[in-house]
Design a protein around this motif. Structure first.
Motif, PDB file in Angstrom:
ATOM      1  N   ALA A  20      21.473  -3.674   6.653  1.00 21.84           N
ATOM      2  CA  ALA A  20      20.783  -3.395   5.391  1.00 21.84           C
ATOM      3  C   ALA A  20      20.033  -4.634   4.920  1.00 21.84           C
ATOM      4  O   ALA A  20      20.524  -5.755   5.046  1.00 21.84           O
ATOM      5  CB  ALA A  20      21.793  -2.950   4.325  1.00 21.84           C
ATOM      6  N   GLN A  21      18.786  -4.442   4.406  1.00 19.38           N
ATOM      7  CA  GLN A  21      18.019  -5.553   3.883  1.00 19.38           C
ATOM      8  C   GLN A  21      18.612  -6.020   2.552  1.00 19.38           C
ATOM      9  O   GLN A  21      19.084  -5.215   1.757  1.00 19.38           O
ATOM     10  CB  GLN A  21      16.561  -5.145   3.663  1.00 19.38           C
ATOM     11  N   ASN A  22      18.473  -7.295   2.355  1.00 14.52           N
ATOM     12  CA  ASN A  22      18.908  -7.787   1.059  1.00 14.52           C
ATOM     13  C   ASN A  22      17.820  -7.503   0.029  1.00 14.52           C
ATOM     14  O   ASN A  22      16.713  -7.077   0.354  1.00 14.52           O
ATOM     15  CB  ASN A  22      19.255  -9.281   1.121  1.00 14.52           C
ATOM     16  N   ALA A  23      18.093  -7.754  -1.227  1.00 12.00           N
ATOM     17  CA  ALA A  23      17.174  -7.405  -2.313  1.00 12.00           C
ATOM     18  C   ALA A  23      15.873  -8.178  -2.216  1.00 12.00           C
ATOM     19  O   ALA A  23      14.788  -7.633  -2.456  1.00 12.00           O
ATOM     20  CB  ALA A  23      17.860  -7.666  -3.663  1.00 12.00           C
ATOM     21  N   ASP A  24      15.925  -9.464  -1.848  1.00  9.82           N
ATOM     22  CA  ASP A  24      14.710 -10.275  -1.759  1.00  9.82           C
ATOM     23  C   ASP A  24      13.787  -9.766  -0.660  1.00  9.82           C
ATOM     24  O   ASP A  24      12.567  -9.683  -0.846  1.00  9.82           O
ATOM     25  CB  ASP A  24      15.082 -11.734  -1.492  1.00  9.82           C
ATOM     26  N   ALA A  25      14.357  -9.435   0.509  1.00 10.78           N
ATOM     27  CA  ALA A  25      13.533  -8.942   1.611  1.00 10.78           C
ATOM     28  C   ALA A  25      12.889  -7.603   1.261  1.00 10.78           C
ATOM     29  O   ALA A  25      11.723  -7.359   1.577  1.00 10.78           O
ATOM     30  CB  ALA A  25      14.381  -8.809   2.871  1.00 10.78           C
ATOM     31  N   ALA A  26      13.626  -6.715   0.610  1.00 14.01           N
ATOM     32  CA  ALA A  26      13.068  -5.421   0.227  1.00 14.01           C
ATOM     33  C   ALA A  26      11.935  -5.596  -0.775  1.00 14.01           C
ATOM     34  O   ALA A  26      10.905  -4.921  -0.702  1.00 14.01           O
ATOM     35  CB  ALA A  26      14.173  -4.532  -0.350  1.00 14.01           C
ATOM     36  N   ALA A  27      12.094  -6.498  -1.736  1.00 11.55           N
ATOM     37  CA  ALA A  27      11.052  -6.741  -2.738  1.00 11.55           C
ATOM     38  C   ALA A  27       9.803  -7.321  -2.080  1.00 11.55           C
ATOM     39  O   ALA A  27       8.677  -6.943  -2.419  1.00 11.55           O
ATOM     40  CB  ALA A  27      11.580  -7.689  -3.818  1.00 11.55           C
ATOM     41  N   GLU A  28       9.996  -8.214  -1.120  1.00  9.72           N
ATOM     42  CA  GLU A  28       8.852  -8.800  -0.417  1.00  9.72           C
ATOM     43  C   GLU A  28       8.094  -7.747   0.372  1.00  9.72           C
ATOM     44  O   GLU A  28       6.860  -7.728   0.384  1.00  9.72           O
ATOM     45  CB  GLU A  28       9.337  -9.910   0.511  1.00  9.72           C
ATOM     46  N   ASP A  29       8.816  -6.835   1.034  1.00  5.39           N
ATOM     47  CA  ASP A  29       8.164  -5.760   1.783  1.00  5.39           C
ATOM     48  C   ASP A  29       7.369  -4.853   0.851  1.00  5.39           C
ATOM     49  O   ASP A  29       6.273  -4.380   1.197  1.00  5.39           O
ATOM     50  CB  ASP A  29       9.200  -4.939   2.541  1.00  5.39           C
ATOM     51  N   ALA A  30       7.894  -4.584  -0.327  1.00  7.92           N
ATOM     52  CA  ALA A  30       7.197  -3.727  -1.287  1.00  7.92           C
ATOM     53  C   ALA A  30       5.903  -4.391  -1.760  1.00  7.92           C
ATOM     54  O   ALA A  30       4.860  -3.732  -1.886  1.00  7.92           O
ATOM     55  CB  ALA A  30       8.106  -3.429  -2.486  1.00  7.92           C
ATOM     56  N   VAL A  31       5.957  -5.690  -2.017  1.00  7.51           N
ATOM     57  CA  VAL A  31       4.755  -6.411  -2.446  1.00  7.51           C
ATOM     58  C   VAL A  31       3.697  -6.386  -1.349  1.00  7.51           C
ATOM     59  O   VAL A  31       2.507  -6.161  -1.593  1.00  7.51           O
ATOM     60  CB  VAL A  31       5.115  -7.860  -2.829  1.00  7.51           C
ATOM     61  N   LEU A  32       4.098  -6.607  -0.090  1.00  6.80           N
ATOM     62  CA  LEU A  32       3.159  -6.584   1.030  1.00  6.80           C
ATOM     63  C   LEU A  32       2.542  -5.203   1.208  1.00  6.80           C
ATOM     64  O   LEU A  32       1.355  -5.072   1.515  1.00  6.80           O
ATOM     65  CB  LEU A  32       3.875  -7.008   2.308  1.00  6.80           C
ATOM     66  N   ALA A  33       3.358  -4.148   1.012  1.00  6.38           N
ATOM     67  CA  ALA A  33       2.836  -2.785   1.140  1.00  6.38           C
ATOM     68  C   ALA A  33       1.796  -2.501   0.058  1.00  6.38           C
ATOM     69  O   ALA A  33       0.750  -1.896   0.324  1.00  6.38           O
ATOM     70  CB  ALA A  33       3.981  -1.783   1.063  1.00  6.38           C
ATOM     71  N   ASP A  34       2.073  -2.938  -1.189  1.00  7.93           N
ATOM     72  CA  ASP A  34       1.105  -2.744  -2.271  1.00  7.93           C
ATOM     73  C   ASP A  34      -0.176  -3.516  -2.002  1.00  7.93           C
ATOM     74  O   ASP A  34      -1.285  -3.019  -2.253  1.00  7.93           O
ATOM     75  CB  ASP A  34       1.719  -3.199  -3.603  1.00  7.93           C
ATOM     76  N   LEU A  35      -0.055  -4.736  -1.498  1.00  9.21           N
ATOM     77  CA  LEU A  35      -1.234  -5.541  -1.196  1.00  9.21           C
ATOM     78  C   LEU A  35      -2.066  -4.911  -0.093  1.00  9.21           C
ATOM     79  O   LEU A  35      -3.301  -4.848  -0.179  1.00  9.21           O
ATOM     80  CB  LEU A  35      -0.794  -6.949  -0.787  1.00  9.21           C
ATOM     81  N   GLU A  36      -1.408  -4.391   0.923  1.00 14.67           N
ATOM     82  CA  GLU A  36      -2.123  -3.738   2.019  1.00 14.67           C
ATOM     83  C   GLU A  36      -2.858  -2.500   1.522  1.00 14.67           C
ATOM     84  O   GLU A  36      -4.000  -2.242   1.900  1.00 14.67           O
ATOM     85  CB  GLU A  36      -1.139  -3.367   3.123  1.00 14.67           C
ATOM     86  N   SER A  37      -2.212  -1.726   0.652  1.00 18.57           N
ATOM     87  CA  SER A  37      -2.849  -0.527   0.108  1.00 18.57           C
ATOM     88  C   SER A  37      -4.059  -0.892  -0.741  1.00 18.57           C
ATOM     89  O   SER A  37      -5.112  -0.248  -0.657  1.00 18.57           O
ATOM     90  CB  SER A  37      -1.831   0.263  -0.721  1.00 18.57           C
ATOM     91  N   ALA A  38      -3.936  -1.952  -1.557  1.00 23.53           N
ATOM     92  CA  ALA A  38      -5.048  -2.378  -2.397  1.00 23.53           C
ATOM     93  C   ALA A  38      -6.224  -2.860  -1.552  1.00 23.53           C
ATOM     94  O   ALA A  38      -7.389  -2.536  -1.823  1.00 23.53           O
ATOM     95  CB  ALA A  38      -4.587  -3.485  -3.350  1.00 23.53           C
ATOM     96  N   LEU A  39      -5.952  -3.623  -0.506  1.00 22.87           N
ATOM     97  CA  LEU A  39      -7.013  -4.106   0.372  1.00 22.87           C
ATOM     98  C   LEU A  39      -7.704  -2.954   1.090  1.00 22.87           C
ATOM     99  O   LEU A  39      -8.933  -2.958   1.257  1.00 22.87           O
ATOM    100  CB  LEU A  39      -6.434  -5.090   1.394  1.00 22.87           C
TER     101      LEU A  39
END
Length: 208
Positions: free
Chosen positions: A56-75
């Motif tokens: 299971a991912q820890n909370a920091d890794a999950a939050a980082e993945d979510a930020v990267l996904a949002d950035l990719e969608s915006a780009l």
């Protein structure tokens, strides 16, 4: 000769009910238990690929993945918007270029209209004799007008169309069922689909 002074250590006799144990064995020897086999401890601590992927991912890794996904969608959205804007820009540029080209051609064509009118009048009066220099010049000018897309319209016998013809006179004519061009005073010209000048005509209308 045997040494009479050497006396073996007395062997302690076991008491009643006491178990005799071999030398070297005792509570300390048995307390340690059996020795572990080689590599057994390392195998217990080793992780498999499935264990790593399934962890299971820890909370920091999950939050980082979510930020990267949002950035990719915006780009991706920005890229699609830029592509659409560029396509619209190219379309507007092509349309504007076509309009400017038609305007330039129209300006040239309008400059030729008075000369073409003079040639038509000269032809009606018989001044354009075949084989003459004047007739050759007339043919060249009409060829230029045709190459740039200039089209003439309006002829006697055609049905009068107020969208294309300008009636300068109406003549009640017995037997006429509908307004019809009786005479063309001035030929109409188009450049492609753009009307440069309507045809000026005399119209025969039904007699009352």
């Amino acid at each position: 000769m045997a040494n009479k002074d050497h006396n073996p250590e007395p062997v302690e006799e076991p008491r009643d009910g006491e178990e005799v144990r071999p030398e070297g064995e005792g509570s300390e020897a048995n307390a340690s238990g059996p020795a572990p086999q080689d590599g057994q401890g390392e195998q217990d601590d080793a992780l498999t690929v499935d264990d790593i992927l399934g962890a299971a991912q820890n909370a920091d890794a999950a939050a980082e993945d979510a930020v990267l996904a949002d950035l990719e969608s915006a780009l991706l959205n920005d890229l699609k918007r830029l592509q659409a804007e560029y396509a619209n820009y190219r379309r507007r540029t092509e349309e504007q270029r076509e309009v400017e080209l038609q305007r330039a051609q129209g300006a040239v064509a309008k400059g030729l209209l008075p000369v073409l009118d003079d040639l038509d009048r000269a032809e009606k009066h018989g001044d354009l004799e075949e084989g003459s220099a004047f007739a050759a010049i007339a043919d060249k000018l009409r060829g230029v007008a045709e190459r740039i897309g200039l089209i003439t319209y309006g002829a006697a016998g055609e049905v009068f169309d107020p969208q294309q013809h300008e009636a300068i006179f109406q003549v009640p004519t017995p037997g006429a069922d509908e307004p019809t061009i009786l005479e063309v005073v001035e030929i109409g010209y188009r450049l492609g689909s753009v009307e440069l000048r309507p045809a000026k005509v005399v119209v025969a209308v039904p007699a009352e």
